[in-house]
Design a protein around this motif. Structure first.
Motif, PDB file in Angstrom:
ATOM      1  N   SER A  32       7.687  -7.541   1.946  1.00  0.00           N
ATOM      2  CA  SER A  32       7.485  -8.980   2.074  1.00  0.00           C
ATOM      3  C   SER A  32       8.011  -9.633   0.815  1.00  0.00           C
ATOM      4  CB  SER A  32       5.990  -9.305   2.249  1.00  0.00           C
ATOM      5  OG  SER A  32       5.778 -10.710   2.306  1.00  0.00           O
ATOM      6  N   ASP A  33       9.088 -10.411   0.950  1.00  0.00           N
ATOM      7  CA  ASP A  33       9.743 -11.040  -0.197  1.00  0.00           C
ATOM      8  C   ASP A  33      10.104 -10.007  -1.269  1.00  0.00           C
ATOM      9  OD1 ASP A  33       9.572 -13.609   0.909  1.00  0.00           O
ATOM     10  OD2 ASP A  33       7.534 -13.885   0.131  1.00  0.00           O
ATOM     11  N   GLY A  34      10.568  -8.840  -0.823  1.00  0.00           N
ATOM     12  CA  GLY A  34      11.027  -7.803  -1.740  1.00  0.00           C
ATOM     13  C   GLY A  34       9.942  -6.925  -2.314  1.00  0.00           C
ATOM     14  N   ALA A  35       8.676  -7.179  -1.980  1.00  0.00           N
ATOM     15  CA  ALA A  35       7.563  -6.390  -2.511  1.00  0.00           C
ATOM     16  C   ALA A  35       6.844  -5.665  -1.382  1.00  0.00           C
ATOM     17  CB  ALA A  35       6.587  -7.296  -3.258  1.00  0.00           C
ATOM     18  N   TRP A  36       6.288  -4.503  -1.687  1.00  0.00           N
ATOM     19  CA  TRP A  36       5.540  -3.751  -0.689  1.00  0.00           C
ATOM     20  C   TRP A  36       4.168  -4.381  -0.472  1.00  0.00           C
ATOM     21  CZ3 TRP A  36       8.291  -0.842   2.198  1.00  0.00           C
ATOM     22  CH2 TRP A  36       9.311  -0.038   1.697  1.00  0.00           C
ATOM     23  N   VAL A  37       3.787  -4.491   0.798  1.00  0.00           N
ATOM     24  CA  VAL A  37       2.485  -5.033   1.181  1.00  0.00           C
ATOM     25  C   VAL A  37       1.881  -4.093   2.215  1.00  0.00           C
ATOM     26  CG1 VAL A  37       1.257  -6.955   2.238  1.00  0.00           C
ATOM     27  CG2 VAL A  37       3.213  -7.409   0.752  1.00  0.00           C
ATOM     28  N   GLU A  38       0.627  -3.706   2.016  1.00  0.00           N
ATOM     29  CA  GLU A  38      -0.020  -2.810   2.976  1.00  0.00           C
ATOM     30  C   GLU A  38      -0.193  -3.529   4.305  1.00  0.00           C
ATOM     31  OE1 GLU A  38      -3.460   0.618   3.036  1.00  0.00           O
ATOM     32  OE2 GLU A  38      -3.564  -0.959   1.517  1.00  0.00           O
ATOM     33  N   ALA A  39       0.036  -2.785   5.396  1.00  0.00           N
ATOM     34  CA  ALA A  39       0.004  -3.387   6.721  1.00  0.00           C
ATOM     35  C   ALA A  39      -0.749  -2.488   7.689  1.00  0.00           C
ATOM     36  CB  ALA A  39       1.425  -3.623   7.221  1.00  0.00           C
ATOM     37  N   ASP A  40      -1.088  -3.053   8.838  1.00  0.00           N
ATOM     38  CA  ASP A  40      -1.763  -2.311   9.897  1.00  0.00           C
ATOM     39  C   ASP A  40      -0.749  -1.377  10.558  1.00  0.00           C
ATOM     40  OD1 ASP A  40      -3.087  -1.354  12.093  1.00  0.00           O
ATOM     41  OD2 ASP A  40      -3.647  -3.309  12.904  1.00  0.00           O
TER      42      ASP A  40
END
Length: 458
Positions: free
Chosen positions: A104-112
């Motif tokens: 997300s916008d170049g950064a890792w984001v934890e997701a379902d």
């Protein structure tokens, strides 16, 4: 260890049509940036790239199952709540668990992991303590780096990539992961290993400018498929944008603020060349060497001052630097660790106030004899001479090729770590082998003092 490619929806007919439509002149930034796939990250820089189309209706769980099948792993072990417990027998640890992440916008984001990934370009399953511990999903300037090469070849033409490197540390990293045959241009200061210098001398490799002033026209002239830059140099970021606008693929590596960033950059370089599997081996060797010499040296808690010259008020390393990491791995304490972040200029009064017990001088002037070493010591400022390091004869000089070890944040940092460890705790090494020591000044012959290096990259 291997990269895996799978196309789930594109038929051979569609692929043929695409290849006809694309001129065979290399992959532009737009084309290369369309790569889709998953990074399987076991932690500790044990990472695998699996290329696949992320199509509508596919979930994060589906992606993991497909990747495991392609890599020859058993199905992931899941708990009753559906969460992943183990992949290829690598199970959750305390505070380190398997999780699914998207960009997300170049950064890792934890997701379902049950969510649809059809609108994603890159996802990862990782055994990690959190998103900040993951290998970056994009380069320093926010661009994907997974499609520029395939096994060292151009993915469109099938010809070997033509690579330009704009910094000595970048050049050494490309060589370390097995890409020396791909290099067609370097900066003026890339002078290691000797095989590459020989190629520069016979014209196989062309100079394309200095480290801080790469020449756009010279780069264009060698017709590269990929240019690899150092994100810590502003001019590299600027020229990267200009090259991309000209349709040339570019990767900008991260500012190597610590040893971890060097590992990340190694992965990025190898992945950009399409040989990501080779990064794991190089990183493993580097980590193993540093761990070995660190374990032997132990913790001395000696106060260490690392200086980029013998000037009275020189540049030095603060926190968030690979130099500070190396000193810590050798068992010492960087005296300016808590004073500032990054590299900065320090005055002689500050040096005196910190009372270092060991001084490491990185000298641009060769020191190759006792007379030259004594002359350098005599030239030091009086405040330097009023420190325990000087009074106890604990001043060490790195010059020539040895100086490069401490100035190039690349695959030879493990060599630097061994030499520093033998400086800070010599008895720990000579107790094992009475001849395994280092002198007060180290130059081009630094390999003579190495014992614990893993891998072949010296």
């Amino acid at each position: 260890m291997r990269s895996v490619r799978i196309k789930l929806i594109m038929s051979a007919a569609i692929m043929a049509a695409v290849l006809v439509a694309v001129p065979l002149v290399g992959v532009t930034e737009t084309e290369a940036d369309t790569a889709e796939g998953m990074v399987l990250d076991f932690g500790y820089w044990d990472t695998y790239w699996v290329e696949m189309d992320l199509v509508e209706g596919m979930t994060g769980n589906d992606v993991l199952d497909i990747a495991c099948s392609l890599l020859g792993y058993d199905e992931p072990i899941r708990l009753a709540d559906g969460s992943v417990y183990s992949v290829n027998e690598q199970m959750n640890l305390v505070g380190i668990q398997w999780g699914f992440y998207v960009l997300s916008d170049g950064a890792w984001v934890e997701a379902d992991p049950a969510s649809d990934v059809g609108d994603q370009q890159l996802v990862t399953w990782a055994r990690t303590s959190g998103a900040s511990a993951l290998v970056p999903g994009v380069d320093y300037t926010g661009y994907s780096y997974y499609s520029y090469g395939s096994g060292g070849n151009d993915p469109v033409t099938g010809e070997p990539l033509r690579v330009v490197t704009l910094a000595p540390s970048v050049t050494e990293t490309v060589v370390a992961v097995g890409g020396i045959d791909l290099i067609v241009g370097t900066d003026l200061y890339s002078d290691y290993p000797q095989e590459m210098v020989d190629r520069q001398n016979d014209g196989t490799i062309t100079y394309v400018g200095g480290y801080t002033d790469p020449n756009y026209e010279w780069i264009i002239k060698v017709d590269p498929d990929l240019v690899i830059c150092d994100g810590s140099v502003g001019q590299h970021v600027t020229i990267a944008d200009k090259l991309r606008k000209a349709g040339i693929n570019v990767v900008v590596l991260y500012d190597p603020v610590d040893v971890s960033a060097v590992y990340d950059n190694t992965w990025i370089v190898a992945s950009a060349l399409g040989i990501s599997e080779s990064a794991n081996e190089v990183i493993y060797d580097l980590r193993s060497t540093i761990d070995i010499v660190s374990g032997i040296a132990g913790s001395t808690n000696l106060r260490v001052f690392a200086s980029l010259s013998a000037d009275p008020s020189p540049w030095t390393a603060g926190s968030n630097t690979y130099m500070s990491d190396l000193i810590a791995s050798a068992g010492g304490i960087n005296i300016f660790e808590s004073q500032s972040s990054g590299w900065f200029m320090v005055n002689k009064e500050q040096i005196y106030a910190k009372q270092p017990q060991v001084i490491i001088i990185i000298s641009s002037t060769p020191v190759t004899s006792d007379e030259e070493y004594e002359a350098l010591l005599e030239s030091l400022d009086e405040m330097w001479k009023n420190t325990p390091a000087y009074k106890n004869g604990e001043v060490y000089v790195f010059s020539g090729d040895a100086a490069d070890l401490l100035q190039r944040p690349g695959p030879r940092l493990a060599i630097a770590a061994e030499l520093l460890a033998k400086i800070l705790n010599p008895e720990a090494f000579t107790d094992r082998d009475p001849l395994d020591g280092v002198p007060k000044y180290i130059g081009d012959e630094y390999e003579d003092y190495l014992t614990y290096q893993r891998g072949d990259y010296l």
